[in-house]
Design an enzyme around this catalytic site. Structure first.
Site, mmCIF file in Angstrom:
data_model
loop_
_atom_site.group_PDB
_atom_site.id
_atom_site.type_symbol
_atom_site.label_atom_id
_atom_site.label_comp_id
_atom_site.label_asym_id
_atom_site.label_seq_id
_atom_site.Cartn_x
_atom_site.Cartn_y
_atom_site.Cartn_z
ATOM 1 C CB ALA A 36 -16.389 7.509 5.841
ATOM 2 C CB CYS B 220 4.656 11.517 5.182
ATOM 3 S SG CYS B 220 3.059 12.261 5.517
ATOM 4 C CG ASP C 110 0.748 6.480 5.417
ATOM 5 O OD1 ASP C 110 1.627 7.249 5.845
ATOM 6 O OD2 ASP C 110 0.497 6.345 4.203
ATOM 7 C CG PHE D 253 -4.471 7.898 8.912
ATOM 8 C CD1 PHE D 253 -5.041 9.107 9.256
ATOM 9 C CD2 PHE D 253 -3.968 7.089 9.919
ATOM 10 C CE1 PHE D 253 -5.100 9.521 10.582
ATOM 11 C CE2 PHE D 253 -4.020 7.498 11.253
ATOM 12 C CZ PHE D 253 -4.580 8.710 11.584
ATOM 13 C CG ASP E 109 -9.092 8.659 4.594
ATOM 14 O OD1 ASP E 109 -7.898 8.466 4.309
ATOM 15 O OD2 ASP E 109 -9.595 9.813 4.657
ATOM 16 C CB SER E 110 -11.585 11.554 8.402
ATOM 17 O OG SER E 110 -10.516 12.164 7.728
ATOM 18 N NE ARG F 53 0.310 1.964 -1.001
ATOM 19 C CZ ARG F 53 0.374 3.000 -1.820
ATOM 20 N NH1 ARG F 53 0.933 2.888 -3.007
ATOM 21 N NH2 ARG F 53 -0.132 4.155 -1.458
HETATM 22 N N1 SAH Z 1 -1.957 5.553 3.408
HETATM 23 C C1 SAH Z 1 -2.424 6.303 2.264
HETATM 24 C C2 SAH Z 1 -2.034 7.762 2.325
HETATM 25 C C3 SAH Z 1 -2.502 8.490 3.564
HETATM 26 S S1 SAH Z 1 -2.770 10.184 3.337
HETATM 27 C C4 SAH Z 1 -1.935 5.621 0.988
HETATM 28 O O1 SAH Z 1 -1.181 4.648 1.068
HETATM 29 O O2 SAH Z 1 -2.318 6.063 -0.092
HETATM 30 C C5 SAH Z 1 -3.554 10.622 4.804
HETATM 31 C C6 SAH Z 1 -5.053 10.353 4.826
HETATM 32 O O3 SAH Z 1 -5.494 10.559 6.169
HETATM 33 C C7 SAH Z 1 -5.910 11.263 3.975
HETATM 34 O O4 SAH Z 1 -6.641 10.482 3.047
HETATM 35 C C8 SAH Z 1 -6.883 11.955 4.955
HETATM 36 O O5 SAH Z 1 -8.201 12.052 4.459
HETATM 37 C C9 SAH Z 1 -6.832 11.022 6.139
HETATM 38 N N2 SAH Z 1 -7.128 11.595 7.466
HETATM 39 C C10 SAH Z 1 -6.700 12.762 7.982
HETATM 40 N N3 SAH Z 1 -7.090 12.883 9.275
HETATM 41 C C11 SAH Z 1 -7.784 11.753 9.591
HETATM 42 C C12 SAH Z 1 -8.417 11.273 10.769
HETATM 43 N N4 SAH Z 1 -8.417 11.976 11.882
HETATM 44 N N5 SAH Z 1 -9.010 10.066 10.720
HETATM 45 C C13 SAH Z 1 -9.003 9.332 9.571
HETATM 46 N N6 SAH Z 1 -8.413 9.737 8.439
HETATM 47 C C14 SAH Z 1 -7.809 10.931 8.442
#
Ligand code: SAH
Length: 395
Positions: A279, A339, A299, A230, A252-253, A214
């Protein structure tokens, strides 16, 4: 004093190289008692040589070694391990007035296989990944309270989703020490405030492992249009906003994650920050709006939770990155992560390479990223390495 697990001939080699796992196929027999899930046992070679002491478990990893020398696994043992872990974090200068968020225990990387402890201000969030750590949870909580008495007041146990469900341990999430805060808990990472949600949130309530990455996003975000895909609770977005990004969009979804992202942005930058949280599905958004951004962060969650899912996971990374390459504006910077522990650094790079080749664009690697120093990788246990990222210039 512990039951003895005797290995088959020749199966002691990896333990002699300090790899902390014993697989069930390596075991010849057990002497001195019947083992129950999570019990401690000594491990000996077929020649009777002492190799280590560990927690036993039903499953393919049958023992996780806690000590390679004879020892008693009691509160004092956990205190010594925690003291060592804390000394490293202090040495790394992670405990500061402007940073009270860090990982105190990273499993094998801190010589405590099966245990994760993250710190948010005066709360430690503890997660057991093995039955043995679950059974020892109160000993560990007491040891944390003793070693971290100058800054920890509460210990929250969160293992309902991390323990093998077949073990029938019926773990209950809740406070082992201290209690729920009267005010909503807040924590700080590199001077940025956020609400960690260990009771309802993912993992221990925040993704502590992206702190360094970050900070790198912050370095490149001034005056840019930044897309944080994400985003979960918006960690990357906060750094981009502090850098003076022209606009930041977090996607984020999960509606809940988007709500938390908005709250975290407001907490730091007020209502008027040039930020929008959406969202929706990241793949769709990237296809539609990818071209409107100068810096994009991908991510995603672990696409491969197990080795069996590896091929599918690689396809997932290829597909996601291909959409980014197809849609990003020329001269853009892409931060792309994986990850999944099962996906190696090389595999990930190959998946991103395939995606780049598919787009035919000039792509150069600017940085190769990893997990931060409070998620150390025990050199004898390469499986501890899981987070990898590439920063790419996309022409
Ligand atoms: N980058 C974040 C951590 C990511 S965790 C940080 O720095 O804190 C992964 C995230 O992806 C989760 O919050 C989950 O809700 C989201 N996610 C999973 N599938 C998704 C999709 N198809 N589209 C958008 N978000 C998604």
């Amino acid at each position: 004093m512990y039951p003895k697990i005797i290995l088959r001939p020749g199966k002691e080699e990896s333990l002699k190289r300090f790899h902390p796992w014993v697989f069930s196929g390596a075991i010849a027999n057990v002497q001195g008692g019947r083992l129950q899930e999570g019990d401690k046992a000594e491990v000996h070679s077929s020649q009777g040589e002492f190799l280590g002491i560990g927690h036993t478990q039903v499953g393919s990893i049958a023992v996780r070694i806690l000590s390679f020398v004879p020892d008693v696994i009691d509160k004092d043992f956990y205190r010594r391990r925690i003291r060592k872990a804390l000394a490293l974090r202090r040495n790394l200068n992670l405990i500061r007035p402007d940073n009270d968020t860090f990982r105190l225990i990273h499993g094998e990387g801190d010589f405590l296989p099966g245990l994760v402890v993250d710190i948010y201000g005066n709360t430690a969030v503890m997660q057991a990944h093995s039955p043995g750590m679950h059974l020892d949870r109160q000993l560990i909580a007491d040891a944390i309270m003793k070693e971290c008495s100058d800054f920890i007041g509460n210990i929250y146990y969160k293992s309902e989703n991390t323990l093998p469900f077949k073990a029938d341990l019926e773990p209950e999430d809740g406070y082992l020490t201290g209690r729920e805060h009267e005010e909503r808990p807040m924590a700080m990472e590199n001077g940025l405030r956020f609400y960690p949600d260990w009771m309802e949130g993912q993992k221990t309530g925040f993704f502590v492992d992206q702190r360094e990455n970050r900070a790198l996003v912050e370095r490149y975000s001034a005056k840019k249009r930044v897309l944080n895909m994400f985003c979960y609770t918006g960690g990357f977005s906060l750094y981009a906003l502090r850098a003076g990004a022209k606009k930041v969009v977090s996607v984020d979804s999960s509606e809940k994650a988007i709500g938390l992202t908005r709250q975290n942005v407001t907490l730091n930058f007020g209502e008027k920050a040039p930020h929008q949280a959406v969202a929706c599905d990241a793949f769709d958004y990237l296809r539609e709006k990818g071209k409107d951004f100068d810096l994009v962060i991908l991510d995603p969650p672990a696409f491969a939770k197990h080795h069996d899912a590896l091929r599918q996971a690689l396809q997932g990374y290829r597909k996601l990155n291909a959409i980014a390459f197809k849609n990003m504006a020329p001269g853009g910077i892409l931060f792309t992560f994986s990850c999944s522990q099962a996906v190696s650094r090389q595999d990930f790079r190959l998946a991103v390479f395939s995606a780049a080749a598919q787009s035919g664009r000039d792509v150069r690697i600017l940085h190769q990223l990893s997990q931060p120093a409070d998620h150390p990788v025990n050199i004898y246990h390469p499986e501890g390495e899981y987070l990898k990222g590439l920063v790419l210039a996309v022409e």
